[in-house]
Write an enzyme that holds these catalytic residues in place. Sequence first.
Site, PDB file in Angstrom:
ATOM      1  N   GLY A  34       0.856  -1.381  -0.015  1.00 29.22           N
ATOM      2  CA  GLY A  34      -0.188  -0.010  -0.094  1.00 29.22           C
ATOM      3  C   GLY A  34       0.892   1.355   0.010  1.00 29.22           C
ATOM      4  N   ASN A  35       0.318   2.284  -0.279  1.00 32.21           N
ATOM      5  CA  ASN A  35       1.032   3.588  -0.119  1.00 32.21           C
ATOM      6  C   ASN A  35       0.021   4.858  -0.256  1.00 32.21           C
ATOM      7  OD1 ASN A  35       0.278   3.711  -3.120  1.00 32.21           O
ATOM      8  ND2 ASN A  35       1.657   2.040  -3.143  1.00 32.21           N
ATOM      9  N   GLY A  50       9.271   0.117  -0.635  1.00 33.27           N
ATOM     10  CA  GLY A  50       9.992  -1.135  -0.192  1.00 33.27           C
ATOM     11  C   GLY A  50      10.673  -0.638   1.235  1.00 33.27           C
ATOM     12  N   SER A  78       6.966   5.377  -4.316  1.00 34.85           N
ATOM     13  CA  SER A  78       6.151   4.510  -4.441  1.00 34.85           C
ATOM     14  C   SER A  78       5.910   3.966  -6.037  1.00 34.85           C
ATOM     15  CB  SER A  78       4.770   4.528  -3.875  1.00 34.85           C
ATOM     16  OG  SER A  78       3.873   3.887  -4.194  1.00 34.85           O
ATOM     17  N   SER A  79       5.905   2.823  -6.126  1.00 28.28           N
ATOM     18  CA  SER A  79       5.812   2.151  -7.465  1.00 28.28           C
ATOM     19  C   SER A  79       4.384   2.535  -8.083  1.00 28.28           C
ATOM     20  CB  SER A  79       5.805   0.470  -7.559  1.00 28.28           C
ATOM     21  OG  SER A  79       4.760  -0.069  -6.432  1.00 28.28           O
ATOM     22  N   GLU A  80       3.411   3.081  -7.173  1.00 22.72           N
ATOM     23  CA  GLU A  80       2.081   3.531  -7.807  1.00 22.72           C
ATOM     24  C   GLU A  80       2.102   4.834  -7.864  1.00 22.72           C
ATOM     25  OE1 GLU A  80       0.484   1.449  -8.974  1.00 22.72           O
ATOM     26  OE2 GLU A  80       0.290  -0.696  -7.911  1.00 22.72           O
ATOM     27  N   HIS A  98      -3.913   4.212  -0.840  1.00 19.54           N
ATOM     28  CA  HIS A  98      -4.019   2.933  -1.430  1.00 19.54           C
ATOM     29  C   HIS A  98      -3.640   1.733  -0.474  1.00 19.54           C
ATOM     30  CE1 HIS A  98      -3.381  -0.371  -4.112  1.00 19.54           C
ATOM     31  NE2 HIS A  98      -2.192  -0.325  -4.217  1.00 19.54           N
ATOM     32  N   HIS A 100      -4.045  -2.547   0.820  1.00 20.40           N
ATOM     33  CA  HIS A 100      -3.943  -3.955   0.313  1.00 20.40           C
ATOM     34  C   HIS A 100      -4.873  -4.427   1.434  1.00 20.40           C
ATOM     35  CE1 HIS A 100      -0.174  -4.344  -2.467  1.00 20.40           C
ATOM     36  NE2 HIS A 100      -1.376  -3.248  -3.020  1.00 20.40           N
ATOM     37  N   HIS A 160      -6.073  -6.934  -6.178  1.00 20.25           N
ATOM     38  CA  HIS A 160      -4.981  -6.066  -5.830  1.00 20.25           C
ATOM     39  C   HIS A 160      -5.227  -5.277  -4.633  1.00 20.25           C
ATOM     40  CE1 HIS A 160      -1.965  -2.726  -7.272  1.00 20.25           C
ATOM     41  NE2 HIS A 160      -1.973  -2.814  -5.927  1.00 20.25           N
TER      42      HIS A 160
HETATM   43 ZN   LIG Z   1      -0.667  -1.939  -4.365  1.00 22.62          ZN
END
Ligand SMILES: [Zn+2]
Length: 223
Positions: A34-35, A50, A78-80, A98, A100, A160
């Site tokens: 999450g982020n 990470g 964040s990857s998102e 975001h 999970h 997701h």
């Molecule tokens: Zn995610």
Amino acid sequence: MYGSDSDGLKAARAQLVSYSARLLDDGLAVGSAGNMSVRSGARVAITPSGISYTEMRPEDICLVGMDGAELHSRETPSSETPMHLAIYAATKAGAVVHTHSLEVIALSAGRDELPAIHYAITGLGGPVRVAPYVRFGSAGLAASAVTALDGRSAVILRNHGAVTYGRDLAQAYDRALLLEWLARTYRLALSYGEPATLSAAELDEVTAESRRRRYGERRSGQP
Ligand SMILES: [Zn+2]
């Protein structure tokens, strides 16, 4: 750079760290999944990729421009980040969360929508859509989320997690909790058979009444 942060960004960094800890406590994510992000003018403060939420410090929070350019790159954003930026571009969001979380992920695998079995769903704009699956971190996922958010402040991402937004981090986070609660309530309701749902007219009535109470005239002169 961190040393030249405006007060707004300093506050955003501290908020993101404290809400990240809550994300674990409230069961909305595990580890570093999450982020979250907060927008401050043309800049977005976003949690790094990470780093476990228990170890995250304000100086680990990343800064990016609305075009995705990294302004503070001590850690990897964040990857998102593309999804967060797409939501800021498409809405008036001041913060994006975001998650999970268990209930929304379970629902996403079996339903196309979280229906209105409780009127509190008006706080998210109505029944919440499940966006089609697209790989994490992709522009396709960002587009899928934005499309499914139309008229809503929440979206469930198939297989997701979920995304909510609000005027600030407190509101975006409260909406993430509300979404998880509604998904859980729906799952419990299914155990009794097919649940009754509220119609669009009934939801409109709730929205109108909520607005009237919030912006209602003062009662001066009333007995
Ligand atoms: Zn995610």
